[in-house]
Scaffold this active site. Sequence first.
Site, PDB file in Angstrom:
ATOM      1  CE1 TYR A 165      -2.968  -3.091   0.455  1.00 12.35           C
ATOM      2  CE2 TYR A 165      -3.504  -2.360   2.664  1.00 12.35           C
ATOM      3  CZ  TYR A 165      -3.660  -3.264   1.636  1.00 12.35           C
ATOM      4  OH  TYR A 165      -4.523  -4.318   1.784  1.00 12.35           O
ATOM      5  CE  LYS A 192      -3.350  -6.988   4.591  1.00 16.14           C
ATOM      6  NZ  LYS A 192      -3.508  -5.549   4.356  1.00 16.14           N
ATOM      7  CG  HIS A 243      -0.825  -8.518   0.455  1.00 18.32           C
ATOM      8  ND1 HIS A 243      -0.454  -7.200   0.504  1.00 18.32           N
ATOM      9  CD2 HIS A 243      -2.159  -8.487   0.234  1.00 18.32           C
ATOM     10  CE1 HIS A 243      -1.507  -6.416   0.329  1.00 18.32           C
ATOM     11  NE2 HIS A 243      -2.560  -7.187   0.153  1.00 18.32           N
ATOM     12  CE  LYS A 265      -9.861   4.782   0.836  1.00 18.24           C
ATOM     13  NZ  LYS A 265     -10.624   5.491  -0.210  1.00 18.24           N
ATOM     14  CB  SER A 266     -13.947   5.997   4.795  1.00 18.39           C
ATOM     15  OG  SER A 266     -14.482   7.220   4.312  1.00 18.39           O
ATOM     16  CG  ASN A 321     -17.842   3.025   7.562  1.00 14.76           C
ATOM     17  OD1 ASN A 321     -19.025   3.124   7.231  1.00 14.76           O
ATOM     18  ND2 ASN A 321     -16.847   3.225   6.700  1.00 14.76           N
TER      19      ASN A 321
HETATM   20  N1  NAP Z   1      -5.590  -8.567   1.612  1.00 14.07           N
HETATM   21  C1  NAP Z   1      -5.998  -8.041   0.485  1.00 14.07           C
HETATM   22  O1  NAP Z   1      -5.659  -8.536  -0.602  1.00 14.07           O
HETATM   23  C2  NAP Z   1      -6.879  -6.844   0.507  1.00 14.07           C
HETATM   24  C3  NAP Z   1      -7.497  -6.389  -0.669  1.00 14.07           C
HETATM   25  C4  NAP Z   1      -8.328  -5.262  -0.588  1.00 14.07           C
HETATM   26  C5  NAP Z   1      -8.536  -4.641   0.633  1.00 14.07           C
HETATM   27  N2  NAP Z   1      -7.890  -5.090   1.764  1.00 14.07           N
HETATM   28  C6  NAP Z   1      -8.059  -4.423   3.079  1.00 14.07           C
HETATM   29  O2  NAP Z   1      -9.454  -4.223   3.332  1.00 14.07           O
HETATM   30  C7  NAP Z   1      -9.685  -2.833   3.553  1.00 14.07           C
HETATM   31  C8  NAP Z   1     -11.068  -2.436   3.099  1.00 14.07           C
HETATM   32  O3  NAP Z   1     -11.286  -2.804   1.731  1.00 14.07           O
HETATM   33  P1  NAP Z   1     -11.387  -1.729   0.531  1.00 14.07           P
HETATM   34  O4  NAP Z   1     -10.640  -0.527   0.911  1.00 14.07           O
HETATM   35  O5  NAP Z   1     -11.001  -2.433  -0.722  1.00 14.07           O
HETATM   36  O6  NAP Z   1     -12.940  -1.466   0.390  1.00 14.07           O
HETATM   37  P2  NAP Z   1     -14.183  -1.104   1.335  1.00 14.07           P
HETATM   38  O7  NAP Z   1     -13.761  -0.819   2.707  1.00 14.07           O
HETATM   39  O8  NAP Z   1     -15.220  -2.167   1.085  1.00 14.07           O
HETATM   40  O9  NAP Z   1     -14.728   0.228   0.626  1.00 14.07           O
HETATM   41  C9  NAP Z   1     -13.994   1.421   0.590  1.00 14.07           C
HETATM   42  C10 NAP Z   1     -14.728   2.386  -0.357  1.00 14.07           C
HETATM   43  O10 NAP Z   1     -16.053   2.628   0.117  1.00 14.07           O
HETATM   44  C11 NAP Z   1     -16.235   4.010   0.392  1.00 14.07           C
HETATM   45  N3  NAP Z   1     -16.942   4.073   1.683  1.00 14.07           N
HETATM   46  C12 NAP Z   1     -16.428   3.795   2.917  1.00 14.07           C
HETATM   47  N4  NAP Z   1     -17.376   3.940   3.852  1.00 14.07           N
HETATM   48  C13 NAP Z   1     -18.501   4.313   3.222  1.00 14.07           C
HETATM   49  C14 NAP Z   1     -19.805   4.623   3.665  1.00 14.07           C
HETATM   50  N5  NAP Z   1     -20.130   4.578   4.959  1.00 14.07           N
HETATM   51  N6  NAP Z   1     -20.742   4.980   2.741  1.00 14.07           N
HETATM   52  C15 NAP Z   1     -20.418   5.025   1.426  1.00 14.07           C
HETATM   53  N7  NAP Z   1     -19.198   4.736   0.939  1.00 14.07           N
HETATM   54  C16 NAP Z   1     -18.232   4.392   1.838  1.00 14.07           C
HETATM   55  C17 NAP Z   1     -14.848   4.624   0.469  1.00 14.07           C
HETATM   56  O11 NAP Z   1     -14.884   5.961  -0.022  1.00 14.07           O
HETATM   57  P3  NAP Z   1     -14.069   7.185   0.619  1.00 14.07           P
HETATM   58  O12 NAP Z   1     -12.709   6.694   1.051  1.00 14.07           O
HETATM   59  O13 NAP Z   1     -14.002   8.154  -0.534  1.00 14.07           O
HETATM   60  O14 NAP Z   1     -14.889   7.707   1.770  1.00 14.07           O
HETATM   61  C18 NAP Z   1     -14.058   3.723  -0.469  1.00 14.07           C
HETATM   62  O15 NAP Z   1     -14.236   4.147  -1.809  1.00 14.07           O
HETATM   63  C19 NAP Z   1      -8.548  -2.153   2.758  1.00 14.07           C
HETATM   64  O16 NAP Z   1      -8.378  -0.791   3.096  1.00 14.07           O
HETATM   65  C20 NAP Z   1      -7.401  -3.059   3.131  1.00 14.07           C
HETATM   66  O17 NAP Z   1      -6.943  -2.751   4.438  1.00 14.07           O
HETATM   67  C21 NAP Z   1      -7.076  -6.183   1.707  1.00 14.07           C
END
Ligand code: NAP
Length: 282
Positions: free
Chosen positions: A51, A76, A109, A233-234, A243
Amino acid sequence: MSTVPGITLNDSNTIPQLGFGVFQIEPKNTTEAVGEALEIGYRHIDTAEMYGNEREVGEAVRASGLDRSDIFVTSKLSNASHEPDAAREAFDTTLSELGFDYVDLFLIHWPLPTLYGGDYVSTWKVLEEFHGDGRARSIGVSNFQIEHLKRLASETDTVPAVNQIEVHPYLANEAVRSYGREHGIATEAWSPIAQGGVLEDPTITRIAEEVGKTPAQVVLRWHIQRGDIVFPKSVTPSRMRENFELFDIELGTEDMEAISALDRGEDGRTGPHPDKFDHVPS
Ligand SMILES: NC(=O)c1ccc[n+]([C@@H]2O[C@H](COP(=O)([O-])OP(=O)(O)OC[C@H]3O[C@@H](n4cnc5c(N)ncnc54)[C@H](OP(=O)(O)O)[C@@H]3O)[C@@H](O)[C@H]2O)c1
Protein backbone atom coordinates in the site's frame (compact mmCIF):
# COMPACT_ATOMS: atom_id res chain seq x y z
CA MET A 1 -14.20 3.97 25.64
CA SER A 2 -14.29 1.53 22.76
CA THR A 3 -17.35 -0.59 22.20
CA VAL A 4 -15.56 -2.79 19.71
CA PRO A 5 -15.47 -6.46 20.76
CA GLY A 6 -12.21 -8.39 20.69
CA ILE A 7 -11.78 -11.71 18.89
CA THR A 8 -9.41 -14.18 20.51
CA LEU A 9 -7.06 -15.69 17.95
CA ASN A 10 -5.68 -19.25 18.01
CA ASP A 11 -2.45 -17.95 19.59
CA SER A 12 -4.45 -16.33 22.46
CA ASN A 13 -3.87 -12.78 21.23
CA THR A 14 -6.90 -10.52 20.89
CA ILE A 15 -7.76 -8.47 17.80
CA PRO A 16 -10.41 -5.72 17.71
CA GLN A 17 -13.18 -7.02 15.43
CA LEU A 18 -13.56 -3.62 13.75
CA GLY A 19 -10.59 -1.73 12.37
CA PHE A 20 -9.59 0.80 9.72
CA GLY A 21 -8.13 -0.20 6.33
CA VAL A 22 -5.71 2.03 4.45
CA PHE A 23 -5.56 0.40 0.98
CA GLN A 24 -5.64 3.11 -1.72
CA ILE A 25 -5.10 5.95 0.74
CA GLU A 26 -2.36 8.11 -0.74
CA PRO A 27 0.69 8.32 1.53
CA LYS A 28 0.23 12.10 1.75
CA ASN A 29 -3.30 11.61 3.14
CA THR A 30 -2.60 8.62 5.37
CA THR A 31 -1.31 10.34 8.53
CA GLU A 32 -4.37 12.55 8.65
CA ALA A 33 -6.83 9.72 7.86
CA VAL A 34 -5.36 7.34 10.44
CA GLY A 35 -5.15 10.19 12.98
CA GLU A 36 -8.84 10.89 12.43
CA ALA A 37 -9.69 7.19 12.75
CA LEU A 38 -7.79 6.92 16.04
CA GLU A 39 -9.57 10.03 17.28
CA ILE A 40 -12.94 8.43 16.50
CA GLY A 41 -11.93 5.36 18.48
CA TYR A 42 -10.56 2.83 15.97
CA ARG A 43 -7.76 0.84 17.58
CA HIS A 44 -6.90 -1.51 14.72
CA ILE A 45 -5.19 -0.43 11.50
CA ASP A 46 -4.71 -2.68 8.46
CA THR A 47 -1.85 -1.72 6.13
CA ALA A 48 0.62 -3.54 3.84
CA GLU A 49 3.99 -2.94 2.28
CA MET A 50 2.27 -2.88 -1.12
CA TYR A 51 0.00 0.00 0.00
CA GLY A 52 3.07 2.23 0.26
CA ASN A 53 1.86 3.97 3.42
CA GLU A 54 3.36 2.04 6.35
CA ARG A 55 5.58 5.00 7.28
CA GLU A 56 2.57 7.33 7.54
CA VAL A 57 0.61 4.78 9.58
CA GLY A 58 3.48 4.69 12.08
CA GLU A 59 3.61 8.47 12.17
CA ALA A 60 -0.11 8.70 12.90
CA VAL A 61 0.18 6.18 15.72
CA ARG A 62 3.00 8.17 17.33
CA ALA A 63 1.23 11.50 16.81
CA SER A 64 -1.96 10.18 18.45
CA GLY A 65 -0.37 10.16 21.89
CA LEU A 66 -1.88 6.71 22.47
CA ASP A 67 0.25 3.87 23.78
CA ARG A 68 1.58 1.67 20.99
CA SER A 69 0.20 -1.27 22.96
CA ASP A 70 -3.34 0.11 22.69
CA ILE A 71 -3.35 -0.08 18.89
CA PHE A 72 -3.41 -3.28 16.86
CA VAL A 73 -1.40 -2.87 13.65
CA THR A 74 -1.31 -5.37 10.78
CA SER A 75 1.03 -5.31 7.81
CA LYS A 76 1.64 -7.73 4.96
CA LEU A 77 4.53 -9.15 2.95
CA SER A 78 4.93 -7.77 -0.57
CA ASN A 79 4.41 -10.13 -3.49
CA ALA A 80 7.96 -9.21 -4.51
CA SER A 81 9.49 -10.75 -1.38
CA HIS A 82 8.40 -14.39 -1.04
CA GLU A 83 11.84 -15.93 -1.13
CA PRO A 84 13.07 -16.47 2.44
CA ASP A 85 15.93 -13.95 2.48
CA ALA A 86 13.82 -11.39 0.65
CA ALA A 87 11.00 -11.94 3.17
CA ARG A 88 13.40 -11.39 6.09
CA GLU A 89 14.63 -8.18 4.53
CA ALA A 90 11.11 -7.01 3.71
CA PHE A 91 9.96 -7.58 7.29
CA ASP A 92 12.90 -5.54 8.63
CA THR A 93 11.89 -2.77 6.23
CA THR A 94 8.24 -2.94 7.32
CA LEU A 95 9.25 -2.49 10.96
CA SER A 96 11.59 0.35 10.13
CA GLU A 97 8.99 2.11 7.93
CA LEU A 98 6.41 1.80 10.71
CA GLY A 99 9.03 2.81 13.27
CA PHE A 100 7.93 -0.07 15.53
CA ASP A 101 9.82 -2.94 17.10
CA TYR A 102 6.89 -5.30 16.50
CA VAL A 103 3.67 -5.63 14.53
CA ASP A 104 0.57 -7.16 16.05
CA LEU A 105 -0.10 -9.23 12.95
CA PHE A 106 1.93 -9.97 9.82
CA LEU A 107 0.42 -11.69 6.78
CA ILE A 108 1.52 -13.25 3.51
CA HIS A 109 -0.47 -10.90 1.27
CA TRP A 110 -1.13 -13.36 -1.61
CA PRO A 111 -0.29 -17.07 -2.00
CA LEU A 112 1.02 -16.62 -5.60
CA PRO A 113 0.70 -20.33 -6.43
CA THR A 114 1.90 -19.72 -10.01
CA LEU A 115 5.12 -17.96 -8.90
CA TYR A 116 8.18 -18.91 -6.84
CA GLY A 117 7.60 -22.56 -7.81
CA GLY A 118 4.33 -22.36 -5.84
CA ASP A 119 6.40 -22.38 -2.65
CA TYR A 120 4.43 -20.34 -0.15
CA VAL A 121 5.41 -22.98 2.44
CA SER A 122 9.01 -21.70 2.77
CA THR A 123 7.61 -18.18 2.99
CA TRP A 124 5.29 -19.24 5.82
CA LYS A 125 8.21 -20.83 7.69
CA VAL A 126 9.96 -17.43 7.60
CA LEU A 127 6.87 -15.83 9.15
CA GLU A 128 7.13 -18.49 11.88
CA GLU A 129 10.61 -17.07 12.63
CA PHE A 130 9.15 -13.56 13.05
CA HIS A 131 6.56 -14.99 15.43
CA GLY A 132 9.22 -16.94 17.27
CA ASP A 133 11.42 -13.89 17.87
CA GLY A 134 8.41 -11.83 19.01
CA ARG A 135 8.54 -9.23 16.25
CA ALA A 136 5.21 -10.44 14.86
CA ARG A 137 2.87 -11.09 17.78
CA SER A 138 0.56 -13.03 15.46
CA ILE A 139 1.05 -14.35 11.94
CA GLY A 140 -1.46 -15.18 9.27
CA VAL A 141 -2.21 -15.29 5.58
CA SER A 142 -4.34 -13.44 3.08
CA ASN A 143 -6.16 -14.67 0.00
CA PHE A 144 -5.37 -18.30 0.81
CA GLN A 145 -7.72 -20.88 -0.67
CA ILE A 146 -8.59 -24.14 1.11
CA GLU A 147 -5.90 -26.14 -0.73
CA HIS A 148 -3.26 -23.57 0.29
CA LEU A 149 -4.34 -23.79 3.93
CA LYS A 150 -4.33 -27.60 3.81
CA ARG A 151 -0.79 -27.56 2.49
CA LEU A 152 0.40 -25.31 5.34
CA ALA A 153 -1.36 -27.65 7.79
CA SER A 154 0.44 -30.71 6.47
CA GLU A 155 3.90 -29.17 5.97
CA THR A 156 4.34 -26.66 8.81
CA ASP A 157 3.84 -26.36 12.58
CA THR A 158 1.79 -23.18 12.92
CA VAL A 159 -1.84 -22.69 11.96
CA PRO A 160 -2.35 -19.15 10.60
CA ALA A 161 -4.15 -16.95 13.13
CA VAL A 162 -6.20 -15.31 10.37
CA ASN A 163 -6.98 -15.58 6.68
CA GLN A 164 -7.82 -12.20 5.15
CA ILE A 165 -10.07 -12.78 2.12
CA GLU A 166 -12.58 -10.92 -0.02
CA VAL A 167 -16.01 -11.21 1.64
CA HIS A 168 -19.14 -9.09 1.23
CA PRO A 169 -22.80 -9.80 0.50
CA TYR A 170 -22.11 -10.51 -3.20
CA LEU A 171 -19.18 -12.87 -2.42
CA ALA A 172 -19.92 -14.83 0.75
CA ASN A 173 -16.78 -16.99 0.26
CA GLU A 174 -18.48 -19.54 2.49
CA ALA A 175 -16.27 -22.57 1.82
CA VAL A 176 -13.06 -20.76 2.79
CA ARG A 177 -14.77 -19.17 5.81
CA SER A 178 -16.04 -22.49 7.06
CA TYR A 179 -12.65 -24.20 6.61
CA GLY A 180 -11.26 -21.39 8.77
CA ARG A 181 -13.97 -21.84 11.38
CA GLU A 182 -13.28 -25.58 11.59
CA HIS A 183 -9.51 -25.08 11.93
CA GLY A 184 -9.29 -22.11 14.31
CA ILE A 185 -8.41 -19.57 11.60
CA ALA A 186 -10.28 -16.26 12.03
CA THR A 187 -11.67 -14.74 8.85
CA GLU A 188 -10.90 -11.13 8.04
CA ALA A 189 -13.29 -9.80 5.38
CA TRP A 190 -11.61 -7.42 2.93
CA SER A 191 -13.60 -4.94 0.84
CA PRO A 192 -16.45 -5.50 3.33
CA ILE A 193 -18.79 -3.13 1.48
CA ALA A 194 -17.36 -4.15 -1.92
CA GLN A 195 -15.86 -0.66 -2.21
CA GLY A 196 -19.42 0.71 -2.13
CA GLY A 197 -20.73 -1.77 -4.73
CA VAL A 198 -23.36 -3.34 -2.45
CA LEU A 199 -24.76 -0.16 -0.93
CA GLU A 200 -27.53 0.40 -3.47
CA ASP A 201 -28.80 -3.14 -3.40
CA PRO A 202 -32.58 -2.98 -2.77
CA THR A 203 -32.43 -5.61 -0.02
CA ILE A 204 -29.74 -3.64 1.81
CA THR A 205 -31.48 -0.28 1.40
CA ARG A 206 -34.81 -1.77 2.55
CA ILE A 207 -33.24 -3.23 5.72
CA ALA A 208 -31.36 0.02 6.34
CA GLU A 209 -34.59 1.96 6.23
CA GLU A 210 -36.34 -0.53 8.52
CA VAL A 211 -33.63 -0.55 11.19
CA GLY A 212 -32.79 3.17 10.93
CA LYS A 213 -29.16 2.71 9.88
CA THR A 214 -27.26 3.46 6.67
CA PRO A 215 -26.63 0.74 4.04
CA ALA A 216 -22.91 0.65 4.97
CA GLN A 217 -23.78 0.18 8.65
CA VAL A 218 -26.17 -2.66 7.82
CA VAL A 219 -23.57 -4.49 5.73
CA LEU A 220 -20.80 -4.00 8.30
CA ARG A 221 -23.14 -5.15 11.07
CA TRP A 222 -23.92 -8.29 9.03
CA HIS A 223 -20.18 -9.08 8.95
CA ILE A 224 -19.84 -8.44 12.70
CA GLN A 225 -22.75 -10.75 13.54
CA ARG A 226 -21.23 -13.47 11.33
CA GLY A 227 -18.12 -13.21 13.50
CA ASP A 228 -15.70 -11.90 10.87
CA ILE A 229 -13.15 -9.14 11.40
CA VAL A 230 -13.62 -6.01 9.22
CA PHE A 231 -11.69 -2.81 8.52
CA PRO A 232 -13.59 -0.57 6.09
CA LYS A 233 -11.54 2.11 4.38
CA SER A 234 -12.61 5.73 4.08
CA VAL A 235 -10.92 9.08 3.75
CA THR A 236 -14.19 10.82 4.65
CA PRO A 237 -14.44 11.58 8.38
CA SER A 238 -18.26 11.36 8.45
CA ARG A 239 -18.07 7.87 6.88
CA MET A 240 -15.30 6.79 9.26
CA ARG A 241 -17.63 7.76 12.10
CA GLU A 242 -20.62 6.08 10.47
CA ASN A 243 -18.64 2.85 9.97
CA PHE A 244 -17.68 2.84 13.65
CA GLU A 245 -21.27 3.06 14.92
CA LEU A 246 -22.29 -0.55 14.61
CA PHE A 247 -22.81 -1.68 18.15
CA ASP A 248 -26.19 -0.25 19.02
CA ILE A 249 -28.24 -2.50 16.74
CA GLU A 250 -28.76 -6.20 16.23
CA LEU A 251 -29.99 -7.51 12.88
CA GLY A 252 -32.69 -10.17 13.17
CA THR A 253 -32.35 -13.66 11.69
CA GLU A 254 -34.53 -12.80 8.70
CA ASP A 255 -32.45 -9.76 7.80
CA MET A 256 -29.21 -11.68 8.25
CA GLU A 257 -30.49 -14.43 5.96
CA ALA A 258 -31.78 -11.96 3.36
CA ILE A 259 -28.32 -10.35 3.13
CA SER A 260 -26.57 -13.74 2.97
CA ALA A 261 -28.93 -14.72 0.13
CA LEU A 262 -27.43 -11.95 -2.04
CA ASP A 263 -24.33 -14.14 -2.59
CA ARG A 264 -23.45 -14.36 -6.30
CA GLY A 265 -20.60 -16.80 -5.84
CA GLU A 266 -17.65 -16.23 -8.19
CA ASP A 267 -19.69 -13.69 -10.17
CA GLY A 268 -19.64 -11.47 -7.09
CA ARG A 269 -15.86 -11.37 -6.83
CA THR A 270 -14.49 -7.85 -7.39
CA GLY A 271 -10.78 -8.45 -6.83
CA PRO A 272 -8.33 -10.88 -8.46
CA HIS A 273 -8.75 -14.63 -8.05
CA PRO A 274 -6.16 -15.95 -5.56
CA ASP A 275 -5.38 -19.02 -7.70
CA LYS A 276 -4.34 -16.81 -10.61
CA PHE A 277 -3.16 -13.51 -9.17
CA ASP A 278 0.51 -13.03 -10.01
CA HIS A 279 1.19 -9.31 -9.80
CA VAL A 280 4.67 -8.53 -8.51
CA PRO A 281 5.45 -4.85 -7.89
CA SER A 282 8.71 -3.72 -9.45
N1 NAP B 1 -5.59 -8.57 1.61
C1 NAP B 1 -6.00 -8.04 0.49
O1 NAP B 1 -5.66 -8.54 -0.60
C2 NAP B 1 -6.88 -6.84 0.51
C3 NAP B 1 -7.50 -6.39 -0.67
C4 NAP B 1 -8.33 -5.26 -0.59
C5 NAP B 1 -8.54 -4.64 0.63
N2 NAP B 1 -7.89 -5.09 1.76
C6 NAP B 1 -8.06 -4.42 3.08
O2 NAP B 1 -9.45 -4.22 3.33
C7 NAP B 1 -9.69 -2.83 3.55
C8 NAP B 1 -11.07 -2.44 3.10
O3 NAP B 1 -11.29 -2.80 1.73
P1 NAP B 1 -11.39 -1.73 0.53
O4 NAP B 1 -10.64 -0.53 0.91
O5 NAP B 1 -11.00 -2.43 -0.72
O6 NAP B 1 -12.94 -1.47 0.39
P2 NAP B 1 -14.18 -1.10 1.33
O7 NAP B 1 -13.76 -0.82 2.71
O8 NAP B 1 -15.22 -2.17 1.09
O9 NAP B 1 -14.73 0.23 0.63
C9 NAP B 1 -13.99 1.42 0.59
C10 NAP B 1 -14.73 2.39 -0.36
O10 NAP B 1 -16.05 2.63 0.12
C11 NAP B 1 -16.23 4.01 0.39
N3 NAP B 1 -16.94 4.07 1.68
C12 NAP B 1 -16.43 3.80 2.92
N4 NAP B 1 -17.38 3.94 3.85
C13 NAP B 1 -18.50 4.31 3.22
C14 NAP B 1 -19.81 4.62 3.66
N5 NAP B 1 -20.13 4.58 4.96
N6 NAP B 1 -20.74 4.98 2.74
C15 NAP B 1 -20.42 5.03 1.43
N7 NAP B 1 -19.20 4.74 0.94
C16 NAP B 1 -18.23 4.39 1.84
C17 NAP B 1 -14.85 4.62 0.47
O11 NAP B 1 -14.88 5.96 -0.02
P3 NAP B 1 -14.07 7.18 0.62
O12 NAP B 1 -12.71 6.69 1.05
O13 NAP B 1 -14.00 8.15 -0.53
O14 NAP B 1 -14.89 7.71 1.77
C18 NAP B 1 -14.06 3.72 -0.47
O15 NAP B 1 -14.24 4.15 -1.81
C19 NAP B 1 -8.55 -2.15 2.76
O16 NAP B 1 -8.38 -0.79 3.10
C20 NAP B 1 -7.40 -3.06 3.13
O17 NAP B 1 -6.94 -2.75 4.44
C21 NAP B 1 -7.08 -6.18 1.71
